[in-house]
Structures are given as C-alpha cells and as structure tokens.
Design an enzyme around this catalytic site. Structure first.
Site, PDB file in Angstrom:
ATOM      1  N   ASP A  95       0.852  -1.191   0.000  1.00  0.00           N
ATOM      2  CA  ASP A  95       0.000   0.000   0.000  1.00  0.00           C
ATOM      3  C   ASP A  95       0.891   1.245   0.000  1.00  0.00           C
ATOM      4  O   ASP A  95       1.085   1.907   1.012  1.00  0.00           O
ATOM      5  CB  ASP A  95      -0.950  -0.004   1.193  1.00  0.00           C
ATOM      6  CG  ASP A  95      -2.136   0.913   0.940  1.00  0.00           C
ATOM      7  OD1 ASP A  95      -2.141   1.603  -0.106  1.00  0.00           O
ATOM      8  OD2 ASP A  95      -3.045   0.947   1.775  1.00  0.00           O
ATOM      9  N   ASN A 202      -7.671  -2.119   7.843  1.00  0.00           N
ATOM     10  CA  ASN A 202      -7.528  -1.152   8.933  1.00  0.00           C
ATOM     11  C   ASN A 202      -7.789   0.284   8.478  1.00  0.00           C
ATOM     12  O   ASN A 202      -7.550   1.218   9.235  1.00  0.00           O
ATOM     13  CB  ASN A 202      -6.139  -1.279   9.587  1.00  0.00           C
ATOM     14  CG  ASN A 202      -5.012  -1.011   8.606  1.00  0.00           C
ATOM     15  OD1 ASN A 202      -5.252  -0.773   7.424  1.00  0.00           O
ATOM     16  ND2 ASN A 202      -3.787  -1.057   9.079  1.00  0.00           N
ATOM     17  N   HIS A 203      -8.243   0.469   7.264  1.00  0.00           N
ATOM     18  CA  HIS A 203      -8.519   1.828   6.784  1.00  0.00           C
ATOM     19  C   HIS A 203      -9.831   2.350   7.381  1.00  0.00           C
ATOM     20  O   HIS A 203     -10.761   1.600   7.605  1.00  0.00           O
ATOM     21  CB  HIS A 203      -8.570   1.852   5.253  1.00  0.00           C
ATOM     22  CG  HIS A 203      -7.225   1.557   4.651  1.00  0.00           C
ATOM     23  ND1 HIS A 203      -7.065   0.990   3.420  1.00  0.00           N
ATOM     24  CD2 HIS A 203      -5.983   1.741   5.149  1.00  0.00           C
ATOM     25  CE1 HIS A 203      -5.767   0.845   3.172  1.00  0.00           C
ATOM     26  NE2 HIS A 203      -5.095   1.298   4.209  1.00  0.00           N
ATOM     27  N   LEU A 205     -12.362   6.185   8.303  1.00  0.00           N
ATOM     28  CA  LEU A 205     -12.588   7.629   8.436  1.00  0.00           C
ATOM     29  C   LEU A 205     -13.226   7.798   9.809  1.00  0.00           C
ATOM     30  O   LEU A 205     -14.185   7.103  10.128  1.00  0.00           O
ATOM     31  CB  LEU A 205     -13.507   8.111   7.314  1.00  0.00           C
ATOM     32  CG  LEU A 205     -13.813   9.612   7.258  1.00  0.00           C
ATOM     33  CD1 LEU A 205     -14.108  10.036   5.823  1.00  0.00           C
ATOM     34  CD2 LEU A 205     -15.002   9.987   8.144  1.00  0.00           C
ATOM     35  N   GLY A 378      -4.820   5.651  16.226  1.00  0.00           N
ATOM     36  CA  GLY A 378      -4.875   4.525  17.157  1.00  0.00           C
ATOM     37  C   GLY A 378      -5.705   3.415  16.535  1.00  0.00           C
ATOM     38  O   GLY A 378      -6.155   3.521  15.396  1.00  0.00           O
ATOM     39  N   SER A 379      -5.906   2.351  17.276  1.00  0.00           N
ATOM     40  CA  SER A 379      -6.781   1.297  16.771  1.00  0.00           C
ATOM     41  C   SER A 379      -8.224   1.772  16.918  1.00  0.00           C
ATOM     42  O   SER A 379      -8.498   2.758  17.603  1.00  0.00           O
ATOM     43  CB  SER A 379      -6.541   0.019  17.569  1.00  0.00           C
ATOM     44  OG  SER A 379      -6.608   0.304  18.948  1.00  0.00           O
ATOM     45  N   MET A 380      -9.148   1.053  16.273  1.00  0.00           N
ATOM     46  CA  MET A 380     -10.544   1.468  16.250  1.00  0.00           C
ATOM     47  C   MET A 380     -11.082   1.671  17.671  1.00  0.00           C
ATOM     48  O   MET A 380     -10.937   0.793  18.518  1.00  0.00           O
ATOM     49  CB  MET A 380     -11.361   0.400  15.536  1.00  0.00           C
ATOM     50  CG  MET A 380     -12.823   0.737  15.401  1.00  0.00           C
ATOM     51  SD  MET A 380     -13.611  -0.460  14.331  1.00  0.00           S
ATOM     52  CE  MET A 380     -13.242  -1.977  15.160  1.00  0.00           C
ATOM     53  N   HIS A 403       3.694   4.820  13.425  1.00  0.00           N
ATOM     54  CA  HIS A 403       2.592   5.080  12.473  1.00  0.00           C
ATOM     55  C   HIS A 403       1.242   4.655  13.031  1.00  0.00           C
ATOM     56  O   HIS A 403       0.222   4.815  12.381  1.00  0.00           O
ATOM     57  CB  HIS A 403       2.857   4.386  11.147  1.00  0.00           C
ATOM     58  CG  HIS A 403       2.396   2.945  11.078  1.00  0.00           C
ATOM     59  ND1 HIS A 403       2.775   1.993  11.985  1.00  0.00           N
ATOM     60  CD2 HIS A 403       1.590   2.315  10.187  1.00  0.00           C
ATOM     61  CE1 HIS A 403       2.237   0.839  11.668  1.00  0.00           C
ATOM     62  NE2 HIS A 403       1.503   1.002  10.587  1.00  0.00           N
TER      63      HIS A 403
END
Lengths: 480, 133
Positions: A95, A202-203, A205, A378-380, A403
């Site tokens: 990616d 993991n994308h 908005l 961060g994570s969701m 990142h």
C-alpha cells in the site's frame, strides 16, 4: 534471541543475530514493547534488513513494530547509493504511500454531539468503502495519468478542495519524481475506478474530538484546541499502488540471481539504486504516492459534503482546513549524517512516519518553526495522536516516528475472541457512532488486537523521535 | 487429494494448500484465496484464462494468486480454478460469474514472497504463501 539494552527505550539487535548483518538493529520502545517485538519475530526481520547491501547506521524499528513480510511493519532503513545501496519495493509495502490525513473544523463537541448519528450516516454515504467498490471519481485514462504525475493538482483543477490541501500535504501534494510511464497497464486498470475510495482492513474515516493538548504552542500552530472536532482519514493508493508493488517485486525477484544479492527472505527483493530497475520502481512508486494523496484529498471532499449537509453551513463557515497529510509507507532520497558526513541516502519507511525536527525546508512554512506533524491513528475506538518531529529524530531514526498502535494479534485470533456485532454494541455503548461496511469483519480490527497506542506514543517521546502535541478520541467511525 | 487451510500471521494471512501434484496444490491455493476474499461466484457465466509466467514454482504460485486478486477486484466472482503447466509457466482457467452478494471477505492487496515455500514430493505437493491484507 537477546536484545542489548542501551537505555529504557532503546535496544540493540547485535551484529550476528542473523548471518550477514552489515549494521546492528535498533528497536525503540519500553521493555514490554521490545519484548513483544522479539516474541512476534519482528526483530528477526529487523536483522534481515540489516543484511541488505549499502545499509547505513542501523536497521531501525519504531515502538509499534510488528511482524510483516520481508521488512517488518514499523521498520526504517536507509541505503547509500554510493555504496551499492538498494531500494526494495517490499521495504515500502504494497500500500504505497498509505497514510493519514487530519482535517480540522471549528465545531466543538457539544455542537456536534446531538447530530453525531446523522453525521456518521452521511459520512458513510459519501465514503465508498469495503472490497471491490468504485471510488468517488471515475477517471478517464488521461486524467488518471495526470493524477499520477500531478497528485492533488488534478482534483484541485476540478474545483475539489482548495490550495491549503496542497500546502499542508507532504511534498505539497505532488511528488515531482513521479514517472507515470513506469506504471503498468494493469495498475492503471485497477486505479481507474478507485480514486476516492477508502478500501477495507484497517482503513477508516473517523470523527474525533481533541481531548488533550500536550503542547499548546505547537497545537496552536497546527490550528488545534481542546474540544474541537476533526476528521481523520486513513487510506492509501488502493489497487493501483498494490499492483505497482506486485509488478516491481516480481521484476526484482527475477533479477535477483543476476544481481548476486543473498536474500534471507525473497520478499526483500531489491536492486541497487544505480540499477535501471530501481529507477523504474522509484518513478512508479512516486506516481502511486501521488494517487494516494489525491485519493485522501477526494475522500476528504466527501467528508466536507457530509458536514455541509448535516450542519447546513458552508465549508468555510465550518472552518474546515487540512491540518496535515502524511504517508507512512514510502521510500525517499534524503540527506542524513552518516559516519560523520552528510550523504544522500534512500530512506525506507514501512509503517513509519517521517517526522523531521524544526527548521527543515520540506516542512510547510507555517509549521517549520515547530517541526513536521506526524498523524498517528490509534486502533478502532481508541485515541489517535498528533505528534511533531523532535530535533533529535534525525540522529535517532532518520527523522521517523511510529505510524499507529501496531498489531499484536492475528485477524483470526481477533475474530475468535469476539463477534463483530458484540464489538459494535460495545463501541456504541461507549458513545462511538459506527458505520461499518461489514459488521462480521469488525472484530478483526478490535482494539485488543493492537498494542496500547498511549504506550507507543510515550515511547516515541522518550526515545526522542517525536513530541506529543495533542490526543484525539473517536466519536464516530466509518470503516471499510 | 487436495485441501487447504489458513495460517496465522500478526497482520496478514497465510495459505497452506496441498494436492497430488503442483497443479493440484496451486488450484487449491487459488480456492483458498477466493474463499478468503469472499468473491465466490453465485453462478457460472464464463471462463477467464489466466496466463502466469514464472521461473520457479514459488513465483508461479504468487503469480496465480495475483491474477485471481485482479479477477476478484475487477468485479467477477470465481466458482472454481483449474491449473495446467505450459512451457512459459501456467495456464489457469477460472470459472467466473456474478459474485455472491452474501459472501464476506478480506481485501487482499497482494500475494507476497515472504516465507514462500513449495514442497514437491513424488506423490504430493504442498505450498505455503502469505498474503498482504
């Protein structure tokens, strides 16, 4: 495998950890994070990278490092072209220029809270996502080639976004080293339908609220203040970038026998920077980076449309402005101190964010005195951070920081622990509005599958990679 | 007899597939990928011929999976995959049709060469490949 302790947050992977290491490895992070990197086998990958020709100083791992393929995710390494140094497409990842974009508003949480459900639903409608979905802009071939050459200039020429979107994007939104002619027909075919699409995995908005300001001066310079509502977008170069990497890894894999480079893992396939294959890859990689930036730019325009529709106010009135857009999968030619002299080296950052300290001319003029912003998702359902490059980051990590939180658990294990619907309910109970593309896949991205982002960020700060500017908490999540 | 299973990886997913011969093992790896991506066809409306060039069995495996990722990303569903060897590499034929809307799957970016393995024995072949998801 043993790491040698240098200080509380710096660990050496000694020469000889794997055969053929030319430089040591350096892992940043608290002892538990460093220990995890060993258990996860990421440290073997850090050592493998240290065997590649022309590698200088050290093969670095950021505190969020985890096992990847070939290079670790969270790895930084630089190669000297004058010393047989290489570029490796796997050291950037599939990616290409995957990254994060943070857009601020002048709305405060009390103004948004009563409408958060409507806002997330509207953002969900404006954000194509999930597997196999087309994007907001379907491009003809000529326009696609312009995106590859000019990045955010193409959407800007169509009245999408404004000049700030170029100013506050890394490289001004356009990498001039892009060579669209090095992008294959298949990569173009994959990109034609996908500009302005989030993707999956993991994308995301997110709608976020600034819930703590750690550095009031830098936050002020970036236009951030406590209680303010922002939109964060995490996405990349979609199928176009994936195909560019696929094409060039395969090409370098075929070249490997003739180049005589011994590889501990075939995914480390590489070519000397002076080789024509390296030049072709870098041209295509920069073209894919331009696509990634334009992709996030067009996604942000969808967020603008959603905010305008829900609050019935114009973007200007809402105070929408790009804070920064920065990639965390990229290779760049940069000048750094190596063995006492300044040298031009090719810095690979795979799952690592460039974070130059104050004064670097590549930083937008308005931010230059404080340093380059690094946006760390961060994570969701957990906090995200805005960091700024520390003055010491160049000497510590070629001017790089973390990142994200960094995975600790496989997708299968994450799904076994909890059902997606259960996780969705939990997040909603915590006041986070959700618009997932597939509820069943939600648990793969559960917070427990990741390290604690707070500990990762604290490690970056203690190691002198970056300083913490602000913390943001999610209040609405749109998932791929 | 062929079969396949998924392998754990911190961020990504691997496939272990086996068959009576290389063609059988590669076709199994293809089936595993289609399952993982949730791009099964609800009916068969045609066949897509996939040509894969490569110098060794590992490169052929990666090449085949990359071809199937492209088929799925371009909007086709896949019912089954058959594989045969050619002088240049592989010829695969994929039975395709509209994707099953109920199928859920991962977005797979690419097949990688990471820990790629092909174990060819007289009576069975086993392959291992990791995918970037």
């Amino acid at each position: 495998m043993e790491l040698e302790r240098i200080d509380d947050v710096t660990w050496r992977v000694p020469l000889g950890t794997v055969a053929g290491m030319r430089v040591p490895g350096i892992v940043y992070g608290t002892e538990p994070l460093a220990r995890r990197a060993v258990d996860d086998r990421a440290v073997v990958q850090v050592a493998n990278v240290a065997t590649l020709p022309g590698v200088v100083r050290a093969s670095y791992a950021m505190p969020d490092v985890h096992w990847g393929y070939g290079f670790p995710v969270g790895g930084v390494a630089a190669f000297d072209p004058d010393d047989g140094g290489v570029v490796s497409p796997g050291g950037v990842g599939f990616d290409i220029a995957c990254g994060v974009r943070l857009v601020r508003t002048e709305l405060t949480w009390p103004e948004v809270a009563p409408r958060i459900g409507d806002l997330v639903a509207a953002l969900g409608r404006e954000t194509p996502r999930g597997t196999g979905r087309g994007g907001r802009l379907v491009l003809g071939r000529d326009d696609l080639l312009r995106v590859l050459a000019d990045g955010v200039r193409l959407p800007l020429s169509r009245g999408i976004g404004n000049e700030d979107d170029a100013t506050f994007c890394e490289d001004g939104g356009t990498s001039e080293e892009a060579r669209p002619e090095q992008v294959s027909e298949r990569a173009l075919a994959r990109g034609e339908r996908q500009l302005g699409s989030l993707g999956a995995g993991n994308h995301f908005l997110e709608v976020q609220v600034v819930d703590a300001v750690h550095d009031g001066h830098a936050a002020g310079v970036f236009g951030l203040s406590e209680g303010q509502v922002c939109v964060m977008i995490h996405s990349g170069s979609r199928g176009l970038g994936h195909q560019v990497c696929t094409d060039h890894v395969a090409r370098m894999d075929r070249l490997a026998p003739s180049l005589g480079i011994a590889l501990p893992d075939r995914q480390l396939a590489c070519a000397p920077l002076a080789h024509e294959a390296a030049e072709r890859y870098l041209g295509a990689m920069h073209a894919a980076a331009n696509f990634a930036r334009a992709n996030r730019h067009v996604l942000a325009d969808g967020a603008r449309a959603a905010l305008e529709a829900v609050f019935r106010r114009s973007a200007r009135d809402l105070g929408l402005r790009l804070v920064y857009d920065v990639a965390h999968n990229l290779a760049k030619l940069e000048e750094h101190d190596v063995d006492g002299s300044r040298r031009l080296v090719c810095v690979h950052r795979k799952g690592a964010t460039r974070a130059f300290g104050p004064g670097d001319p590549s930083i937008p003029a308005a931010y230059r005195a404080v340093g380059q912003p690094a946006i760390v998702p961060g994570s969701m359902g957990t906090a995200s951070y805005v960091l700024v490059g520390a003055a010491t980051s160049e000497a510590r990590s070629f001017g790089s920081t973390c990142h994200g939180a960094g995975r600790v658990m496989s997708r299968t294990a994450a799904k076994k622990r909890q059902f997606g619907a259960e996780l969705a309910r939990e997040l909603e109970e915590r006041g986070i509005a959700l618009a997932p593309a597939h509820v069943g896949l939600l648990a793969e991205e559960a917070p427990y599958a990741y390290k604690d982002v707070n500990e990762v960020v604290r490690s970056c700060e203690e190691a002198g990679l970056a300083r913490t500017v602000a913390r943001l908490r999610p209040v609405g999540v749109v998932k791929g | 007899m062929g079969g396949h299973e998924l392998l754990e990886h911190t961020a990504d997913v691997g496939i272990r597939a086996w068959g009576d011969d290389l063609e059988g093992a590669l076709a199994e790896a293809g089936r595993a990928l289609v399952e993982l991506m949730g791009c099964a066809a609800s009916s068969v409306t045609g066949t897509r011929r996939l040509l894969v060039a490569g110098d060794d069995p590992g490169a052929l495996l990666v090449g085949l999976l990359d071809e199937l990722i492209f088929v799925c990303e371009s909007g086709d569903g896949v019912r089954d995959v058959a594989v045969s060897r050619t002088d240049e590499g592989l010829l695969a034929s994929a039975e395709v049709g509209p994707p099953d809307p109920a199928a859920e799957g991962l977005e797979v970016k690419a097949a990688t060469f990471h820990q790629l393995a092909v174990d060819e024995r007289a009576d069975a072949v086993e392959v291992r490949v990791f995918l970037d998801v």
